[in-house]
Design an enzyme around this catalytic site. Sequence first.
Site, PDB file in Angstrom:
ATOM      1  CG  ASP A 226      -2.034  -1.054   1.099  1.00 14.78           C
ATOM      2  OD1 ASP A 226      -2.148  -1.674   0.029  1.00 14.78           O
ATOM      3  OD2 ASP A 226      -2.775  -1.233   2.082  1.00 14.78           O
ATOM      4  CG  HIS A 280      -1.117  -6.599   1.397  1.00 17.39           C
ATOM      5  ND1 HIS A 280      -0.226  -5.551   1.420  1.00 17.39           N
ATOM      6  CD2 HIS A 280      -2.323  -6.048   1.108  1.00 17.39           C
ATOM      7  CE1 HIS A 280      -0.853  -4.426   1.161  1.00 17.39           C
ATOM      8  NE2 HIS A 280      -2.132  -4.695   0.954  1.00 17.39           N
ATOM      9  NE  ARG A 290     -10.992 -11.789   2.624  1.00 12.85           N
ATOM     10  CZ  ARG A 290     -10.381 -10.631   2.730  1.00 12.85           C
ATOM     11  NH1 ARG A 290     -10.507  -9.727   1.776  1.00 12.85           N
ATOM     12  NH2 ARG A 290      -9.630 -10.361   3.776  1.00 12.85           N
TER      13      ARG A 290
HETATM   14  C1  LIG Z   1      -5.637   6.136  -1.281  1.00 11.74           C
HETATM   15  C2  LIG Z   1      -5.619   5.119  -2.097  1.00 11.74           C
HETATM   16  C3  LIG Z   1      -4.752   3.920  -1.913  1.00 11.74           C
HETATM   17  C4  LIG Z   1      -5.111   3.041  -3.074  1.00 11.74           C
HETATM   18  C5  LIG Z   1      -5.467   4.058  -4.103  1.00 11.74           C
HETATM   19  C6  LIG Z   1      -6.399   4.992  -3.318  1.00 11.74           C
HETATM   20  O1  LIG Z   1      -6.694   6.154  -4.009  1.00 11.74           O
HETATM   21  C7  LIG Z   1      -7.717   4.300  -3.050  1.00 11.74           C
HETATM   22  C8  LIG Z   1      -7.647   2.875  -3.421  1.00 11.74           C
HETATM   23  C9  LIG Z   1      -6.415   2.219  -2.836  1.00 11.74           C
HETATM   24  C10 LIG Z   1      -6.121   0.868  -3.466  1.00 11.74           C
HETATM   25  C11 LIG Z   1      -6.967  -0.294  -2.886  1.00 11.74           C
HETATM   26  C12 LIG Z   1      -6.574  -1.592  -3.569  1.00 11.74           C
HETATM   27  C13 LIG Z   1      -5.049  -1.775  -3.660  1.00 11.74           C
HETATM   28  C14 LIG Z   1      -4.379  -0.468  -4.165  1.00 11.74           C
HETATM   29  C15 LIG Z   1      -2.892  -0.684  -4.434  1.00 11.74           C
HETATM   30  C16 LIG Z   1      -5.173   0.027  -5.361  1.00 11.74           C
HETATM   31  O2  LIG Z   1      -4.993  -0.283  -6.516  1.00 11.74           O
HETATM   32  O3  LIG Z   1      -6.180   0.872  -4.918  1.00 11.74           O
HETATM   33  C17 LIG Z   1      -4.660   0.645  -3.186  1.00 11.74           C
HETATM   34  C18 LIG Z   1      -4.054   2.023  -3.505  1.00 11.74           C
HETATM   35  C19 LIG Z   1      -2.669   2.227  -2.934  1.00 11.74           C
HETATM   36  O4  LIG Z   1      -2.357   1.830  -1.806  1.00 11.74           O
HETATM   37  O5  LIG Z   1      -1.857   2.802  -3.652  1.00 11.74           O
HETATM   38  O1  LIG Z   2      -9.344  -7.176   1.283  1.00 10.07           O
HETATM   39  C1  LIG Z   2      -8.344  -7.226   1.982  1.00 10.07           C
HETATM   40  O2  LIG Z   2      -8.250  -7.934   3.001  1.00 10.07           O
HETATM   41  C2  LIG Z   2      -7.120  -6.414   1.631  1.00 10.07           C
HETATM   42  C3  LIG Z   2      -7.433  -5.229   0.766  1.00 10.07           C
HETATM   43  C4  LIG Z   2      -6.209  -4.498   0.350  1.00 10.07           C
HETATM   44  O3  LIG Z   2      -5.120  -4.993   0.355  1.00 10.07           O
HETATM   45  C5  LIG Z   2      -6.365  -3.104  -0.106  1.00 10.07           C
HETATM   46  O4  LIG Z   2      -7.502  -2.589  -0.187  1.00 10.07           O
HETATM   47  O5  LIG Z   2      -5.313  -2.482  -0.386  1.00 10.07           O
HETATM   48 FE   LIG Z   3      -3.555  -3.415   0.130  1.00  9.82          FE
END
Ligand SMILES: C=C1C[C@]23C[C@@]1(O)CC[C@H]2[C@@]12CCC[C@@](C)(C(=O)O1)[C@H]2[C@@H]3C(=O)O
Ligand SMILES: O=C(O)CCC(=O)C(=O)O
Ligand SMILES: [Fe+2]
Length: 344
Positions: A226, A280, A290
């Site tokens: 993240d 992860h 889920r």
């Molecule tokens: C603040 C944020 C982190 C995130 C991009 C976002 O704008 C909102 C969605 C978030 C998420 C969730 C799924 C995994 C992830 C890598 C993605 O593609 O969207 C994370 C983004 C992140 O951590 O960069």
């Molecule tokens: O669904 C989950 O447990 C993890 C989700 C996740 O990794 C994300 O939103 O970045």
């Molecule tokens: Fe994540």
Amino acid sequence: MNTLNEAYKAHPLHLGDIIPLDFSSYPSLPESHAWSQAIDENFSFNDPASSSIPVIDLMDPNATKLIGLACENWGAFHLKNHGIPLGVTQGVEEEVQRLFSLPTEQKLKALRSPSGATGYGIARISPFFSKCMWHEGFTIIGSPSHDAEKIWPDDFARFCDRMENYEKQMQIIAKRLTEMMCEVLKISEEKRKWIGASDISGALQLNFYPSCPEPNRAMGLAPHTDTSMFTILQTPSSGLQIFKEGKGWIPVHPHPEALIVHTGDFLHIMSNGRFCSPLHRVMLNENSKRYSMAYFYSPPIDYVVSPSVTKDLSSAARFRDVTVKEYIGIKAQKFADSLSFIST
Ligand SMILES: C=C1C[C@]23C[C@@]1(O)CC[C@H]2[C@@]12CCC[C@@](C)(C(=O)O1)[C@H]2[C@@H]3C(=O)O
Ligand SMILES: O=C(O)CCC(=O)C(=O)O
Ligand SMILES: [Fe+2]
């Protein structure tokens, strides 16, 4: 005010990388979602206690020290006694289920725009993989009313109230955790000033993983770190796995009423690599769907993220300074290579 919305605007996606599949109309796995490498079987452990992330009680007088150790060793921990009333978490779970059980055409009314950051769509990281994920998401930054109104024109108030209340609760915990982590890392008062600010970068991501006809050949959410400083996750189901060097993919089974906290790239940078930003992923199930709610917490977008180093020469900065906004841009282009891109 500069917000995350603005940071993402500069990195538009193609519409094809936003629209999810209508999973309910696929009784078998389509080629587009079949990952070529078979997903390895779950790890079996001789000693489950040493192979699972620690459980930390926020009321424990040693909580700060324990959180520091967990961030160093695992980059993740369960957090119990966090003070969020059960009614609040249950209310949010109810809304998430209500949202994702809607027909696809209704959810598509709130489709994220190519240059937008909020609304319905697939994960932002999707373009970095040749196969698609078995996943739908809904992103909220601040008030969700603009997107929720498109889905439920006459009935969006309850969804918005519950989500906004949840975001407030998340911010309270996030502020407390940030103070504890800064304490461990001996981050200066000057660099901590933002903690009480109103322009922190927070985003709430609602995730949905439908039951999958071939869970061993599909991916809920592909391996990623993240971008956030840390992420606070709530889910009633198993499926999340964290990669630990030397051990492999470790399943994270939820503890009743506890939240899961894991560190992200910004804390990895701030800690000069001492806290990991764990890879992860999310695995699927043939018989059950889920849900998860992930709250991403980071400093304001103009904040300069810099490694906390002592004057000791042995701890020279491993990363160059980078603003939150600049790193979001780097992540949008370089994805898994982002941390090495800013390493010194
Ligand atoms: C603040 C944020 C982190 C995130 C991009 C976002 O704008 C909102 C969605 C978030 C998420 C969730 C799924 C995994 C992830 C890598 C993605 O593609 O969207 C994370 C983004 C992140 O951590 O960069
Ligand atoms: O669904 C989950 O447990 C993890 C989700 C996740 O990794 C994300 O939103 O970045
Ligand atoms: Fe994540």
